[in-house]
Design an enzyme around this catalytic site. Structure first.
Site, PDB file in Angstrom:
ATOM      1  CG  HIS A   1      43.198  41.439  38.205  1.00  0.00           C
ATOM      2  ND1 HIS A   1      42.005  41.924  38.104  1.00  0.00           N
ATOM      3  CD2 HIS A   1      43.412  40.569  39.250  1.00  0.00           C
ATOM      4  CE1 HIS A   1      41.386  41.724  39.108  1.00  0.00           C
ATOM      5  NE2 HIS A   1      41.216  40.436  40.074  1.00  0.00           N
TER       6      HIS A   1
ATOM      7  N   GLY B   1      43.830  35.479  43.771  1.00  0.00           N
ATOM      8  CA  GLY B   1      44.106  35.840  45.332  1.00  0.00           C
ATOM      9  C   GLY B   1      43.114  35.408  45.949  1.00  0.00           C
ATOM     10  CB  THR B   2      39.017  34.647  45.320  1.00  0.00           C
ATOM     11  OG1 THR B   2      38.637  35.938  45.623  1.00  0.00           O
ATOM     12  CG2 THR B   2      37.789  33.437  45.881  1.00  0.00           C
TER      13      THR B   2
ATOM     14  CB  CYS C   1      34.407  40.817  44.613  1.00  0.00           C
ATOM     15  SG  CYS C   1      35.762  40.439  43.646  1.00  0.00           S
TER      16      CYS C   1
ATOM     17  CD  GLN D   1      42.897  46.594  45.836  1.00  0.00           C
ATOM     18  OE1 GLN D   1      43.268  47.457  45.572  1.00  0.00           O
ATOM     19  NE2 GLN D   1      41.569  46.149  45.153  1.00  0.00           N
TER      20      GLN D   1
END
Length: 375
Positions: free
Chosen positions: A200, A69-70, A322, A178
């Site tokens: 994930h 996602g990053t 994170c 999310q």
């Protein structure tokens, strides 16, 4: 084990793991190869693309696979902002994930101006604040769909409508990491140009994500290479992870309503237990979905309470994984006092959780808080 930290990561679904194993050991061709195994691999890739597109209510051609996602978020933000002659103003919120915040901070060093919309005490972002922040040189609005620490939903439908009316040349990126498989994703209704998601968080392996890029939107890729993913994400595709991501999306989409109802019941059970056993506990934010609950136990440091819970094989967190234990910037932006921030726990559910998990958590919390208060 009672794992209640699914906003951080989830176990891989057995069906997704089985498909990944088969692709790794039997169908391991390179999707770019022109022989039979390569063509078979390409078919697996495109089948997974359709499965991801389905849960995003998108066309398969609008899906680009990334490593996470990053990376998807970085690709969208850098790509949108580095279009020449489009403006130097970015709008985001103070409660974003670090993938967004650190990216826009980097762009500030390149000369961009960033407006950080502030949350209210419940963790919500005002539509009026967005309207007031838009400028003629606004190039991008980037915000999350669902907050990973307090579970609030941002008004992305209203945001998209206002942005396209007031700044029609600006692009809109939504971090839906999310929200995926928890709430319906509606890119067209939201006027979204980009949507980032991650595997994930929904039962796929770590190391796979995707970026929705609205048909017709053109941006430069982050990397250059062999032209995979229509040139947007070069490098040989991680086919086992991609196939597993597709399967996880298929399963979660088919079960979304039932899963939501199940998690809703678990959340209600937790809140009933908190009210009965810990009437002095304080909720942080007003979560708009049952999957994330954030609350503080004043007088009990969260880092110590986490260790007590772990002794009972109960796993929750004090905030974003994170952040690695740092004080929550989300709760700070909500202007909560130090005592609440220092004693906050985040409980996050998945459909795999059970009523027994909730009871184990409540029992461990009772023992832990009594011990810490005595000390």
């Amino acid at each position: 084990m009672h794992y209640l930290d699914h906003a951080a990561t989830t176990a891989v679904l057995p069906e997704a793991a089985a498909i990944a194993c088969k692709v790794m050991t039997e169908q391991f061709g390179n999707p770019s190869s022109v022989h039979k195994m390569g063509i078979e691999a390409s078919g697996i890739l495109e089948h997974a693309r359709k499965q991801v597109a389905a849960i995003l209510n998108a066309d398969p051609s609008e899906i680009t696979f990334t490593s996470c996602g990053t990376e998807a978020t970085n690709t969208a933000i850098f790509g949108a902002c580095r279009r020449k002659g489009r403006g130097k103003h970015i709008i985001t919120t103070a409660i974003e994930h670090s993938a967004t915040l650190n990216t826009v901070r980097h762009l500030e060093q390149e000369g961009f101006e960033v407006t950080y919309l502030q949350p209210d005490a419940d963790g919500h972002i005002s539509v009026d604040d967005l309207r007031a922040a838009i400028r003629p040189d606004t190039v991008l609005l980037t915000c999350m769909l669902a907050n990973n620490e307090v579970g609030t939903l941002l008004p992305v439908k209203e945001f998209g409508k206002i942005l396209k009316k007031e700044a029609p040349n600006a692009l809109f990126h939504i971090d839906a990491v999310q929200g995926l498989a928890r709430v319906p994703i509606k890119p067209k209704l939201w006027n979204a140009d980009f949507i980032s998601v991650s595997g994930h968080k929904i039962g796929a392996p770590k190391g796979i994500g995707a970026l929705y890029i609205k048909k017709g939107v053109r941006i430069q890729p982050l990397m250059l290479g062999g032209g995979q993913e229509r040139g947007m994400r070069p490098g040989t595709e991680a086919l086992p992870n991609i196939a597993a991501f597709g399967e996880a999306c298929r399963l979660r989409l088919a079960q979304m309503d039932d899963n939501y109802t199940k998690v809703e019941a678990l959340c209600a059970q937790l809140k009933e237990g908190i009210a009965a056993r810990f009437p002095w506990a304080v909720y942080n934010g007003k979560s708009d979905m049952p999957h994330v609950v954030n609350l503080s136990f004043p007088g009990c440091k969260s880092e110590v309470l986490l260790r007590v819970l772990e002794m009972h094989d109960v796993y929750v967190s004090s905030g974003s994984a994170c952040a690695k234990g740092k004080a929550s910037h989300v709760l700070a932006a909500m202007k909560l006092d130090h005592t609440r921030i220092d004693s906050a726990l985040r409980i996050s559910f998945a459909p795999s959780n059970t009523p027994e998990d909730v009871e184990a958590l409540l029992d461990a919390l009772e023992e832990g808080t009594k011990r810490l208060k005595r000390e």
